[in-house]
Design an enzyme around this catalytic site. Structure first.
Site, short mmCIF file in Angstrom:
data_model
loop_
_atom_site.label_atom_id
_atom_site.label_comp_id
_atom_site.label_asym_id
_atom_site.label_seq_id
_atom_site.Cartn_x
_atom_site.Cartn_y
_atom_site.Cartn_z
N LYS A 49 -8.72 -12.25 -17.55
CA LYS A 49 -8.87 -12.36 -19.02
C LYS A 49 -8.14 -13.59 -19.60
O LYS A 49 -8.70 -14.31 -20.43
CB LYS A 49 -8.32 -11.10 -19.67
CG LYS A 49 -8.69 -10.94 -21.13
CD LYS A 49 -10.07 -10.36 -21.22
CE LYS A 49 -10.49 -9.95 -22.59
NZ LYS A 49 -11.76 -9.21 -22.54
N GLY A 69 0.87 -1.17 0.00
CA GLY A 69 0.00 0.00 0.00
C GLY A 69 0.90 1.21 0.00
O GLY A 69 2.08 1.11 0.35
N CYS A 74 5.30 -6.02 1.92
CA CYS A 74 5.63 -4.59 1.94
C CYS A 74 4.80 -3.87 3.02
O CYS A 74 4.97 -4.15 4.20
CB CYS A 74 5.44 -3.99 0.55
SG CYS A 74 6.24 -2.39 0.40
N TYR A 75 3.89 -2.99 2.66
CA TYR A 75 3.04 -2.32 3.67
C TYR A 75 2.38 -3.37 4.56
O TYR A 75 2.25 -3.18 5.77
CB TYR A 75 1.98 -1.47 2.97
CG TYR A 75 1.01 -0.79 3.92
CD1 TYR A 75 1.35 0.42 4.53
CD2 TYR A 75 -0.23 -1.36 4.21
CE1 TYR A 75 0.47 1.04 5.41
CE2 TYR A 75 -1.11 -0.74 5.09
CZ TYR A 75 -0.76 0.46 5.69
OH TYR A 75 -1.63 1.07 6.55
N ASP A 93 -15.24 -12.19 -23.96
CA ASP A 93 -15.95 -12.55 -22.72
C ASP A 93 -17.35 -13.10 -22.99
O ASP A 93 -17.72 -14.15 -22.45
CB ASP A 93 -16.05 -11.32 -21.79
CG ASP A 93 -14.70 -10.72 -21.50
OD1 ASP A 93 -13.69 -11.41 -21.73
OD2 ASP A 93 -14.65 -9.56 -21.05
N GLU A 144 5.70 -11.00 -5.80
CA GLU A 144 4.81 -11.16 -6.95
C GLU A 144 5.38 -10.61 -8.25
O GLU A 144 4.88 -10.93 -9.33
CB GLU A 144 3.44 -10.51 -6.66
CG GLU A 144 3.41 -8.99 -6.59
CD GLU A 144 3.83 -8.40 -5.24
OE1 GLU A 144 4.51 -9.11 -4.47
OE2 GLU A 144 3.50 -7.23 -4.98
N HIS A 183 8.70 -7.49 -2.77
CA HIS A 183 7.52 -7.91 -3.53
C HIS A 183 7.77 -9.26 -4.24
O HIS A 183 8.36 -9.26 -5.32
CB HIS A 183 7.15 -6.85 -4.56
CG HIS A 183 6.57 -5.62 -3.95
ND1 HIS A 183 5.22 -5.48 -3.71
CD2 HIS A 183 7.16 -4.49 -3.49
CE1 HIS A 183 5.00 -4.31 -3.14
NE2 HIS A 183 6.16 -3.69 -2.99
#
Ligand code: XMP
Length: 513
Positions: free
Chosen positions: A369, A57, A84-85, A229, A173, A171
Protein backbone atom coordinates in the site's frame (compact mmCIF):
# COMPACT_ATOMS: atom_id res chain seq x y z
CA UNK A 1 2.98 -9.18 -15.08
CA UNK A 2 6.05 -8.73 -12.94
CA UNK A 3 8.76 -6.70 -14.66
CA UNK A 4 11.33 -6.97 -11.91
CA UNK A 5 14.78 -8.40 -12.63
CA UNK A 6 16.61 -8.42 -9.30
CA UNK A 7 14.56 -10.32 -6.75
CA UNK A 8 14.83 -11.82 -3.28
CA UNK A 9 12.48 -14.65 -2.35
CA UNK A 10 10.88 -14.69 1.09
CA UNK A 11 9.90 -18.32 1.55
CA UNK A 12 6.99 -18.30 3.96
CA UNK A 13 6.86 -20.96 6.68
CA UNK A 14 3.90 -19.35 8.44
CA UNK A 15 5.57 -16.80 10.72
CA UNK A 16 3.81 -13.58 11.63
CA UNK A 17 6.35 -11.12 10.23
CA UNK A 18 6.61 -12.36 6.65
CA UNK A 19 5.18 -9.32 4.93
CA UNK A 20 7.42 -7.21 7.14
CA UNK A 21 10.51 -9.08 5.91
CA UNK A 22 9.55 -8.34 2.30
CA UNK A 23 8.92 -4.66 3.17
CA UNK A 24 12.31 -4.37 4.89
CA UNK A 25 14.10 -5.79 1.86
CA UNK A 26 12.23 -3.39 -0.39
CA UNK A 27 13.29 -0.50 1.87
CA UNK A 28 16.76 -1.22 0.44
CA UNK A 29 15.43 -0.82 -3.12
CA UNK A 30 15.53 -4.53 -3.80
CA UNK A 31 12.32 -6.24 -4.81
CA UNK A 32 11.21 -9.06 -2.51
CA UNK A 33 8.39 -11.45 -3.13
CA UNK A 34 6.72 -13.91 -0.79
CA UNK A 35 5.92 -17.47 -1.75
CA UNK A 36 4.45 -20.18 0.49
CA UNK A 37 6.66 -23.13 1.41
CA UNK A 38 4.48 -25.20 -0.90
CA UNK A 39 6.04 -23.50 -3.94
CA UNK A 40 8.00 -26.10 -5.92
CA UNK A 41 11.75 -26.14 -6.26
CA UNK A 42 11.42 -25.86 -10.05
CA UNK A 43 9.29 -22.75 -9.64
CA UNK A 44 11.96 -21.23 -7.44
CA UNK A 45 14.80 -22.22 -9.79
CA UNK A 46 13.00 -20.60 -12.72
CA UNK A 47 12.94 -17.16 -11.10
CA UNK A 48 16.68 -16.47 -10.84
CA UNK A 49 16.46 -15.16 -7.30
CA UNK A 50 19.51 -13.35 -5.97
CA UNK A 51 18.81 -14.66 -2.47
CA UNK A 52 16.28 -16.61 -0.42
CA UNK A 53 15.06 -15.82 3.08
CA UNK A 54 13.43 -18.58 5.11
CA UNK A 55 10.92 -16.96 7.44
CA UNK A 56 10.00 -17.78 11.00
CA UNK A 57 7.13 -20.10 11.76
CA UNK A 58 5.16 -21.21 14.80
CA UNK A 59 6.30 -24.82 14.71
CA UNK A 60 9.04 -27.21 15.75
CA UNK A 61 11.19 -28.70 12.97
CA UNK A 62 10.96 -32.19 14.46
CA UNK A 63 7.21 -32.17 14.16
CA UNK A 64 6.83 -33.61 10.66
CA UNK A 65 3.43 -31.94 10.39
CA UNK A 66 5.19 -28.57 10.44
CA UNK A 67 6.34 -26.93 7.19
CA UNK A 68 9.55 -28.35 5.71
CA UNK A 69 11.24 -27.94 2.37
CA UNK A 70 13.25 -29.99 -0.09
CA UNK A 71 16.84 -29.99 1.21
CA UNK A 72 18.05 -29.43 -2.35
CA UNK A 73 17.12 -25.77 -2.01
CA UNK A 74 20.39 -25.33 -0.11
CA UNK A 75 22.33 -26.77 -3.07
CA UNK A 76 21.13 -24.27 -5.68
CA UNK A 77 24.06 -21.94 -5.06
CA UNK A 78 21.63 -19.15 -4.15
CA UNK A 79 22.49 -17.39 -0.86
CA UNK A 80 20.10 -18.27 1.97
CA UNK A 81 19.25 -16.47 5.20
CA UNK A 82 17.17 -18.42 7.73
CA UNK A 83 15.29 -16.43 10.35
CA UNK A 84 14.11 -18.03 13.64
CA UNK A 85 12.26 -21.22 12.54
CA UNK A 86 14.08 -20.75 9.22
CA UNK A 87 17.43 -21.03 11.02
CA UNK A 88 16.32 -24.23 12.76
CA UNK A 89 15.10 -25.61 9.45
CA UNK A 90 18.56 -25.10 7.93
CA UNK A 91 20.00 -26.94 10.94
CA UNK A 92 17.55 -29.80 10.44
CA UNK A 93 18.22 -29.93 6.68
CA UNK A 94 21.97 -30.20 7.27
CA UNK A 95 21.76 -32.71 10.16
CA UNK A 96 22.58 -30.40 13.04
CA UNK A 97 20.52 -30.57 16.22
CA UNK A 98 17.61 -28.50 17.45
CA UNK A 99 16.34 -28.88 21.01
CA UNK A 100 13.52 -27.49 23.10
CA UNK A 101 14.71 -25.12 25.80
CA UNK A 102 13.31 -25.30 29.33
CA UNK A 103 12.27 -21.69 29.11
CA UNK A 104 11.33 -19.78 25.95
CA UNK A 105 13.48 -16.79 25.10
CA UNK A 106 11.21 -13.88 24.32
CA UNK A 107 11.72 -10.17 23.88
CA UNK A 108 14.74 -7.87 23.73
CA UNK A 109 17.92 -9.86 24.35
CA UNK A 110 21.56 -8.74 24.41
CA UNK A 111 23.45 -10.48 21.59
CA UNK A 112 27.22 -10.90 21.52
CA UNK A 113 28.85 -11.07 18.09
CA UNK A 114 31.51 -13.80 18.13
CA UNK A 115 32.73 -13.49 14.56
CA UNK A 116 33.49 -9.80 14.15
CA UNK A 117 34.46 -10.19 10.50
CA UNK A 118 31.31 -12.04 9.46
CA UNK A 119 29.89 -10.40 6.35
CA UNK A 120 26.44 -10.59 7.93
CA UNK A 121 27.65 -8.58 10.94
CA UNK A 122 29.54 -5.86 9.06
CA UNK A 123 29.07 -2.64 11.10
CA UNK A 124 27.01 -4.57 13.66
CA UNK A 125 28.33 -4.45 17.25
CA UNK A 126 27.12 -6.42 20.28
CA UNK A 127 23.57 -5.15 20.54
CA UNK A 128 19.92 -5.83 21.36
CA UNK A 129 17.98 -8.29 19.20
CA UNK A 130 14.38 -9.46 19.28
CA UNK A 131 13.97 -13.15 20.14
CA UNK A 132 10.83 -15.24 20.17
CA UNK A 133 11.57 -18.97 20.38
CA UNK A 134 11.44 -22.09 22.52
CA UNK A 135 13.51 -24.43 20.33
CA UNK A 136 17.17 -23.56 19.80
CA UNK A 137 20.12 -24.83 17.78
CA UNK A 138 22.15 -27.00 20.16
CA UNK A 139 24.55 -28.50 17.59
CA UNK A 140 25.42 -26.63 14.42
CA UNK A 141 25.61 -28.67 11.22
CA UNK A 142 28.96 -29.62 9.68
CA UNK A 143 30.57 -26.71 7.90
CA UNK A 144 28.77 -24.10 10.02
CA UNK A 145 30.27 -21.87 12.68
CA UNK A 146 28.52 -19.95 15.42
CA UNK A 147 28.81 -16.21 14.78
CA UNK A 148 26.78 -14.80 17.70
CA UNK A 149 25.27 -15.92 21.00
CA UNK A 150 23.21 -14.62 23.91
CA UNK A 151 23.19 -15.70 27.57
CA UNK A 152 20.44 -18.26 27.00
CA UNK A 153 21.01 -19.06 23.36
CA UNK A 154 24.36 -20.63 22.43
CA UNK A 155 23.70 -20.07 18.72
CA UNK A 156 22.03 -16.73 18.06
CA UNK A 157 23.57 -16.80 14.57
CA UNK A 158 25.57 -19.25 12.47
CA UNK A 159 26.97 -19.36 8.97
CA UNK A 160 28.58 -21.38 6.28
CA UNK A 161 30.23 -18.50 4.46
CA UNK A 162 31.64 -20.70 1.67
CA UNK A 163 28.15 -21.82 0.70
CA UNK A 164 26.63 -18.41 1.55
CA UNK A 165 24.16 -19.93 3.99
CA UNK A 166 23.39 -17.74 7.02
CA UNK A 167 21.02 -18.19 9.91
CA UNK A 168 19.83 -15.99 12.76
CA UNK A 169 17.69 -17.10 15.69
CA UNK A 170 16.43 -13.53 16.24
CA UNK A 171 14.20 -11.37 14.05
CA UNK A 172 16.20 -8.74 12.10
CA UNK A 173 13.01 -7.46 10.45
CA UNK A 174 11.46 -5.98 13.60
CA UNK A 175 12.53 -2.56 14.81
CA UNK A 176 13.37 -3.91 18.30
CA UNK A 177 16.46 -5.49 16.75
CA UNK A 178 18.79 -2.48 16.92
CA UNK A 179 20.90 -3.38 13.89
CA UNK A 180 18.29 -5.45 12.04
CA UNK A 181 18.24 -3.10 9.09
CA UNK A 182 22.02 -3.29 8.75
CA UNK A 183 21.98 -7.11 8.98
CA UNK A 184 19.43 -7.40 6.17
CA UNK A 185 21.40 -4.84 4.15
CA UNK A 186 24.57 -6.90 4.59
CA UNK A 187 22.78 -10.02 3.40
CA UNK A 188 21.15 -8.35 0.41
CA UNK A 189 24.17 -6.43 -0.86
CA UNK A 190 27.31 -8.14 0.47
CA UNK A 191 26.12 -11.74 0.40
CA UNK A 192 23.62 -11.74 -2.47
CA UNK A 193 25.36 -9.03 -4.50
CA UNK A 194 22.21 -7.02 -5.25
CA UNK A 195 22.54 -3.57 -6.78
CA UNK A 196 19.44 -1.98 -5.24
CA UNK A 197 18.03 -0.33 -8.34
CA UNK A 198 14.36 -1.10 -7.70
CA UNK A 199 12.93 2.37 -7.17
CA UNK A 200 9.41 3.65 -7.66
CA UNK A 201 10.55 5.87 -10.54
CA UNK A 202 12.00 2.88 -12.37
CA UNK A 203 8.96 0.81 -11.42
CA UNK A 204 6.79 3.36 -13.23
CA UNK A 205 9.04 3.32 -16.30
CA UNK A 206 9.28 -0.45 -16.62
CA UNK A 207 5.61 -1.03 -15.81
CA UNK A 208 4.30 1.50 -18.31
CA UNK A 209 6.59 0.02 -20.96
CA UNK A 210 5.35 -3.50 -20.20
CA UNK A 211 1.72 -2.32 -20.20
CA UNK A 212 2.23 -0.67 -23.59
CA UNK A 213 3.69 -3.89 -25.01
CA UNK A 214 0.94 -6.04 -23.57
CA UNK A 215 -2.01 -3.81 -24.47
CA UNK A 216 -0.73 -2.82 -27.92
CA UNK A 217 -3.44 -0.84 -29.69
CA UNK A 218 -6.32 -2.52 -27.86
CA UNK A 219 -8.65 -0.99 -25.32
CA UNK A 220 -8.39 -1.37 -21.56
CA UNK A 221 -11.28 -0.88 -19.15
CA UNK A 222 -10.86 -0.16 -15.42
CA UNK A 223 -13.45 0.11 -12.67
CA UNK A 224 -12.52 3.27 -10.77
CA UNK A 225 -13.90 3.67 -7.25
CA UNK A 226 -11.98 6.79 -6.28
CA UNK A 227 -10.07 4.74 -3.66
CA UNK A 228 -6.27 4.77 -3.58
CA UNK A 229 -5.60 1.54 -5.48
CA UNK A 230 -7.94 2.01 -8.43
CA UNK A 231 -6.92 5.69 -8.72
CA UNK A 232 -3.24 4.83 -8.95
CA UNK A 233 -3.95 2.00 -11.40
CA UNK A 234 -5.91 4.50 -13.53
CA UNK A 235 -3.06 7.02 -13.53
CA UNK A 236 -0.49 4.37 -14.41
CA UNK A 237 -2.60 2.97 -17.25
CA UNK A 238 -3.26 6.47 -18.53
CA UNK A 239 0.48 7.13 -18.63
CA UNK A 240 0.97 3.88 -20.51
CA UNK A 241 -1.82 3.94 -23.08
CA UNK A 242 -3.62 7.31 -22.76
CA UNK A 243 -7.09 7.34 -24.24
CA UNK A 244 -7.11 3.63 -25.01
CA UNK A 245 -8.10 3.52 -21.31
CA UNK A 246 -11.74 3.77 -20.27
CA UNK A 247 -12.46 4.27 -16.58
CA UNK A 248 -15.93 3.38 -15.36
CA UNK A 249 -16.88 5.30 -12.23
CA UNK A 250 -20.17 4.34 -10.58
CA UNK A 251 -21.42 7.12 -8.28
CA UNK A 252 -24.13 5.50 -6.19
CA UNK A 253 -24.91 8.81 -4.48
CA UNK A 254 -23.45 7.61 -1.17
CA UNK A 255 -20.06 9.30 -1.43
CA UNK A 256 -18.94 12.24 0.68
CA UNK A 257 -19.87 15.79 -0.26
CA UNK A 258 -18.58 16.69 -3.75
CA UNK A 259 -16.43 13.55 -3.85
CA UNK A 260 -17.85 12.22 -7.11
CA UNK A 261 -17.21 15.58 -8.82
CA UNK A 262 -13.70 15.71 -7.40
CA UNK A 263 -12.85 12.24 -8.73
CA UNK A 264 -14.25 13.14 -12.15
CA UNK A 265 -12.44 16.48 -12.29
CA UNK A 266 -9.14 14.92 -11.21
CA UNK A 267 -9.17 12.20 -13.84
CA UNK A 268 -10.61 14.21 -16.69
CA UNK A 269 -8.36 17.22 -16.19
CA UNK A 270 -5.08 15.62 -15.16
CA UNK A 271 -5.05 12.36 -17.10
CA UNK A 272 -5.66 11.29 -20.65
CA UNK A 273 -8.48 8.70 -20.70
CA UNK A 274 -12.10 8.16 -21.52
CA UNK A 275 -14.01 8.74 -18.29
CA UNK A 276 -17.46 7.22 -17.94
CA UNK A 277 -19.44 8.31 -14.90
CA UNK A 278 -22.68 6.58 -14.02
CA UNK A 279 -24.83 8.58 -11.60
CA UNK A 280 -27.38 6.33 -9.98
CA UNK A 281 -28.05 7.85 -6.56
CA UNK A 282 -31.81 8.14 -7.12
CA UNK A 283 -32.13 4.49 -8.20
CA UNK A 284 -30.15 3.33 -5.18
CA UNK A 285 -32.30 5.31 -2.76
CA UNK A 286 -35.48 3.96 -4.31
CA UNK A 287 -34.19 0.38 -3.96
CA UNK A 288 -33.44 1.16 -0.32
CA UNK A 289 -36.83 2.64 0.45
CA UNK A 290 -38.21 1.37 3.74
CA UNK A 291 -35.17 -0.85 4.42
CA UNK A 292 -33.71 -0.42 7.91
CA UNK A 293 -31.83 -3.65 8.61
CA UNK A 294 -28.05 -2.97 8.31
CA UNK A 295 -27.21 -6.27 6.62
CA UNK A 296 -30.06 -5.95 4.17
CA UNK A 297 -29.00 -2.40 3.31
CA UNK A 298 -25.44 -3.55 2.68
CA UNK A 299 -26.66 -6.41 0.52
CA UNK A 300 -28.88 -4.18 -1.60
CA UNK A 301 -26.13 -1.58 -2.06
CA UNK A 302 -23.58 -4.25 -3.03
CA UNK A 303 -25.86 -6.10 -5.44
CA UNK A 304 -27.10 -2.91 -7.07
CA UNK A 305 -23.56 -1.58 -7.40
CA UNK A 306 -22.36 -4.63 -9.28
CA UNK A 307 -25.49 -4.69 -11.48
CA UNK A 308 -24.82 -1.13 -12.61
CA UNK A 309 -21.07 -1.67 -12.82
CA UNK A 310 -21.15 -4.85 -14.91
CA UNK A 311 -23.84 -3.44 -17.21
CA UNK A 312 -21.58 -0.50 -17.97
CA UNK A 313 -18.51 -2.71 -18.34
CA UNK A 314 -20.49 -4.95 -20.71
CA UNK A 315 -21.15 -1.90 -22.90
CA UNK A 316 -17.47 -1.00 -22.90
CA UNK A 317 -16.08 -4.50 -23.38
CA UNK A 318 -15.07 -5.09 -26.95
CA UNK A 319 -12.30 -7.57 -26.37
CA UNK A 320 -9.20 -5.83 -25.08
CA UNK A 321 -8.23 -5.85 -21.43
CA UNK A 322 -9.91 -5.56 -18.07
CA UNK A 323 -7.75 -3.81 -15.46
CA UNK A 324 -7.93 -4.15 -11.69
CA UNK A 325 -6.21 -2.21 -8.91
CA UNK A 326 -5.28 -5.38 -7.04
CA UNK A 327 -2.24 -4.81 -4.82
CA UNK A 328 0.37 -7.24 -3.49
CA UNK A 329 -1.20 -8.14 -0.12
CA UNK A 330 -4.41 -9.08 -2.01
CA UNK A 331 -2.48 -11.67 -4.01
CA UNK A 332 0.02 -13.30 -1.68
CA UNK A 333 -0.57 -16.86 -0.75
CA UNK A 334 0.21 -17.46 2.86
CA UNK A 335 2.29 -20.33 4.24
CA UNK A 336 0.12 -20.46 7.35
CA UNK A 337 -1.70 -23.55 8.46
CA UNK A 338 -2.11 -26.78 6.59
CA UNK A 339 -0.92 -26.92 3.03
CA UNK A 340 -4.28 -28.05 1.77
CA UNK A 341 -5.94 -25.03 3.32
CA UNK A 342 -3.73 -22.56 1.51
CA UNK A 343 -5.75 -20.25 -0.65
CA UNK A 344 -5.04 -17.22 -2.71
CA UNK A 345 -6.49 -14.30 -0.81
CA UNK A 346 -7.51 -11.40 -2.93
CA UNK A 347 -10.25 -8.92 -3.48
CA UNK A 348 -10.48 -9.41 -7.19
CA UNK A 349 -14.02 -9.18 -8.44
CA UNK A 350 -15.68 -12.12 -10.14
CA UNK A 351 -16.77 -11.06 -13.59
CA UNK A 352 -20.05 -12.39 -15.05
CA UNK A 353 -19.32 -15.14 -17.57
CA UNK A 354 -20.90 -13.38 -20.52
CA UNK A 355 -18.44 -10.46 -20.39
CA UNK A 356 -15.40 -11.24 -22.47
CA UNK A 357 -12.00 -9.64 -22.33
CA UNK A 358 -8.78 -10.98 -23.83
CA UNK A 359 -7.03 -10.81 -20.49
CA UNK A 360 -6.79 -9.06 -17.13
CA UNK A 361 -4.06 -6.55 -16.24
CA UNK A 362 -3.11 -5.78 -12.66
CA UNK A 363 -0.38 -3.16 -12.80
CA UNK A 364 -0.05 -2.80 -9.00
CA UNK A 365 0.12 -6.49 -8.15
CA UNK A 366 3.77 -6.17 -7.04
CA UNK A 367 3.27 -3.30 -4.59
CA UNK A 368 2.43 -2.80 -0.94
CA UNK A 369 0.00 0.00 0.00
CA UNK A 370 2.62 2.59 0.91
CA UNK A 371 4.45 1.85 -2.36
CA UNK A 372 1.17 2.33 -4.24
CA UNK A 373 0.82 5.74 -2.55
CA UNK A 374 4.38 6.66 -3.55
CA UNK A 375 3.62 5.77 -7.18
CA UNK A 376 0.41 7.83 -6.97
CA UNK A 377 2.31 10.87 -5.74
CA UNK A 378 4.94 10.49 -8.45
CA UNK A 379 2.22 10.28 -11.07
CA UNK A 380 0.72 13.55 -9.85
CA UNK A 381 -2.49 12.30 -8.24
CA UNK A 382 -3.73 14.90 -5.70
CA UNK A 383 -2.82 14.22 -2.06
CA UNK A 384 -6.52 14.01 -1.07
CA UNK A 385 -6.83 10.87 -3.18
CA UNK A 386 -3.42 9.34 -2.50
CA UNK A 387 -3.74 9.73 1.28
CA UNK A 388 -7.47 9.11 1.38
CA UNK A 389 -8.61 7.45 4.59
CA UNK A 390 -10.45 4.14 4.24
CA UNK A 391 -13.98 4.56 3.00
CA UNK A 392 -16.38 1.61 3.10
CA UNK A 393 -17.74 0.19 -0.14
CA UNK A 394 -21.37 0.94 0.85
CA UNK A 395 -20.26 4.53 1.55
CA UNK A 396 -22.51 6.74 3.65
CA UNK A 397 -25.02 3.90 3.53
CA UNK A 398 -23.39 2.41 6.66
CA UNK A 399 -23.35 5.82 8.36
CA UNK A 400 -27.04 6.60 8.01
CA UNK A 401 -28.82 4.48 10.57
CA UNK A 402 -32.32 3.37 9.64
CA UNK A 403 -33.90 4.15 6.29
CA UNK A 404 -31.74 6.00 3.76
CA UNK A 405 -33.35 9.02 2.09
CA UNK A 406 -32.00 11.76 -0.17
CA UNK A 407 -32.58 14.33 2.59
CA UNK A 408 -30.63 12.32 5.11
CA UNK A 409 -27.74 11.83 2.69
CA UNK A 410 -27.60 15.62 2.22
CA UNK A 411 -27.62 16.31 5.98
CA UNK A 412 -24.85 13.79 6.59
CA UNK A 413 -22.72 15.03 3.69
CA UNK A 414 -22.88 18.60 5.03
CA UNK A 415 -22.05 17.59 8.61
CA UNK A 416 -19.22 15.33 7.47
CA UNK A 417 -17.76 18.11 5.31
CA UNK A 418 -17.74 20.51 8.27
CA UNK A 419 -16.07 17.94 10.47
CA UNK A 420 -13.39 17.23 7.86
CA UNK A 421 -12.80 20.92 7.31
CA UNK A 422 -12.31 21.63 11.02
CA UNK A 423 -9.97 18.67 11.45
CA UNK A 424 -7.89 19.85 8.49
CA UNK A 425 -7.72 23.38 9.92
CA UNK A 426 -6.77 22.13 13.40
CA UNK A 427 -3.68 20.41 12.02
CA UNK A 428 -4.41 17.08 13.74
CA UNK A 429 -5.49 15.22 10.59
CA UNK A 430 -2.29 13.16 10.40
CA UNK A 431 -2.82 11.95 13.99
CA UNK A 432 -6.17 10.35 13.11
CA UNK A 433 -6.58 7.09 11.21
CA UNK A 434 -10.18 7.64 10.22
CA UNK A 435 -12.82 10.23 11.07
CA UNK A 436 -16.34 10.87 9.86
CA UNK A 437 -19.87 11.89 10.81
CA UNK A 438 -22.79 9.52 11.39
CA UNK A 439 -26.51 10.22 11.20
CA UNK A 440 -28.29 8.06 13.77
CA UNK A 441 -32.00 7.57 13.36
CA UNK A 442 -32.68 9.85 16.31
CA UNK A 443 -34.31 13.22 16.75
CA UNK A 444 -33.94 15.20 19.95
CA UNK A 445 -35.47 18.31 21.45
CA UNK A 446 -33.49 21.52 21.47
CA UNK A 447 -33.94 25.23 21.67
CA UNK A 448 -32.83 27.76 19.08
CA UNK A 449 -33.64 31.41 19.72
CA UNK A 450 -37.05 31.31 21.34
CA UNK A 451 -38.13 28.20 19.53
CA UNK A 452 -38.29 24.61 20.56
CA UNK A 453 -36.73 22.39 17.93
CA UNK A 454 -37.04 18.68 17.27
CA UNK A 455 -34.27 17.75 14.87
CA UNK A 456 -31.53 15.37 13.81
CA UNK A 457 -28.67 14.24 15.99
CA UNK A 458 -25.21 13.98 14.41
CA UNK A 459 -22.56 11.73 15.92
CA UNK A 460 -18.92 12.24 15.11
CA UNK A 461 -16.40 9.42 15.17
CA UNK A 462 -12.62 9.60 15.04
CA UNK A 463 -10.25 6.73 15.74
CA UNK A 464 -6.58 5.93 15.93
CA UNK A 465 -5.40 2.49 14.89
CA UNK A 466 -2.54 0.65 13.21
CA UNK A 467 -4.52 -2.09 11.55
CA UNK A 468 -8.24 -1.21 11.82
CA UNK A 469 -8.78 -4.54 13.63
CA UNK A 470 -8.65 -2.77 16.98
CA UNK A 471 -8.96 0.97 17.42
CA UNK A 472 -9.13 3.61 20.12
CA UNK A 473 -11.32 6.70 19.99
CA UNK A 474 -9.18 9.73 19.24
CA UNK A 475 -8.54 12.29 21.96
CA UNK A 476 -9.57 15.28 19.89
CA UNK A 477 -9.05 18.53 21.87
CA UNK A 478 -12.26 19.94 23.36
CA UNK A 479 -11.92 23.27 21.58
CA UNK A 480 -11.82 21.47 18.20
CA UNK A 481 -14.89 19.42 19.17
CA UNK A 482 -16.61 22.59 20.27
CA UNK A 483 -15.99 24.33 16.93
CA UNK A 484 -17.17 21.25 15.03
CA UNK A 485 -20.40 21.08 17.06
CA UNK A 486 -21.20 24.74 16.74
CA UNK A 487 -20.53 24.81 12.99
CA UNK A 488 -22.55 21.65 12.32
CA UNK A 489 -25.55 23.06 14.19
CA UNK A 490 -25.26 26.43 12.45
CA UNK A 491 -24.50 25.20 8.95
CA UNK A 492 -26.42 21.96 8.58
CA UNK A 493 -30.15 22.26 8.20
CA UNK A 494 -32.26 20.34 10.71
CA UNK A 495 -29.46 19.36 13.08
CA UNK A 496 -29.73 20.55 16.66
CA UNK A 497 -27.34 18.30 18.59
CA UNK A 498 -23.87 16.78 18.15
CA UNK A 499 -22.35 13.92 20.18
CA UNK A 500 -18.84 12.44 20.10
CA UNK A 501 -18.48 8.64 19.99
CA UNK A 502 -16.03 7.58 22.72
CA UNK A 503 -16.24 3.83 22.08
CA UNK A 504 -13.11 1.85 21.30
CA UNK A 505 -12.99 -1.20 19.03
CA UNK A 506 -13.69 -3.70 20.48
CA UNK A 507 -16.40 -3.57 21.74
CA UNK A 508 -17.59 -1.07 19.11
CA UNK A 509 -16.81 -1.29 15.41
CA UNK A 510 -15.40 1.73 13.62
CA UNK A 511 -18.44 2.11 11.40
CA UNK A 512 -21.84 2.21 13.04
CA UNK A 513 -23.44 -0.36 10.76
P1 XMP B 1 -15.32 -1.83 11.21
O1 XMP B 1 -16.57 -0.98 11.15
O2 XMP B 1 -15.60 -3.26 10.90
O3 XMP B 1 -14.40 -1.29 10.04
O4 XMP B 1 -14.59 -1.64 12.50
C1 XMP B 1 -13.04 -1.56 9.88
C2 XMP B 1 -12.55 -0.81 8.66
O5 XMP B 1 -13.18 -1.33 7.48
C3 XMP B 1 -13.91 -0.32 6.82
N1 XMP B 1 -15.15 -0.95 6.33
C4 XMP B 1 -15.36 -1.33 5.06
N2 XMP B 1 -14.55 -1.24 3.97
N3 XMP B 1 -16.25 -2.23 2.65
C5 XMP B 1 -15.03 -1.67 2.77
O6 XMP B 1 -14.32 -1.58 1.76
C6 XMP B 1 -17.10 -2.36 3.70
O7 XMP B 1 -18.21 -2.86 3.57
C7 XMP B 1 -16.62 -1.88 4.97
N4 XMP B 1 -17.17 -1.84 6.22
C8 XMP B 1 -16.23 -1.27 7.02
C9 XMP B 1 -14.17 0.74 7.86
O8 XMP B 1 -14.38 2.03 7.28
C10 XMP B 1 -12.91 0.67 8.67
O9 XMP B 1 -11.85 1.37 8.05
Amino acid sequence: MSTVKEKILVLDFGGQYNQLIARRVRDHNVYAEIKPYTASLDEIKAENYKGIIFTGGPNSVYDMESPHYDKAILELGIPVLGICYGSQLITWMRDGKVETAEKPEYGKIEMTVDKKNSVLFKDVPDSVVWMSHTDYISVTPNGFEITAHSDNCPCAAMENADEKIYAVQFHPEVTHTEYGKQILKNFIFDVCGCKGDWKMESFIETTTKALREKIGDKKVVLGLSGGVDSSVAAALLSKAVGNQLTCVFVDQGLMRKDEGDFVEKTFTSLFDMKFVRVNCGEEFVSKLKGVTDPEEKRKIIGTEFYNVFWNKIREEAEGGFFAQGTIYPDCIESGKGDADKIKTHHNKVKMPDDIKFDDVVEPLCDLFKDEVRKVGELLGIPKELVWRQPFPGPGLGVRIIGEITMDKIKVLQEADAVFRDEIAKSGIEHELSQFFAVLPDVKTVGVMGDHRTYDHLIAIRAVTTDDFMTADFARIPYDVLSRVASRIINECPNVNRVVYDITSKPPGTIEWE
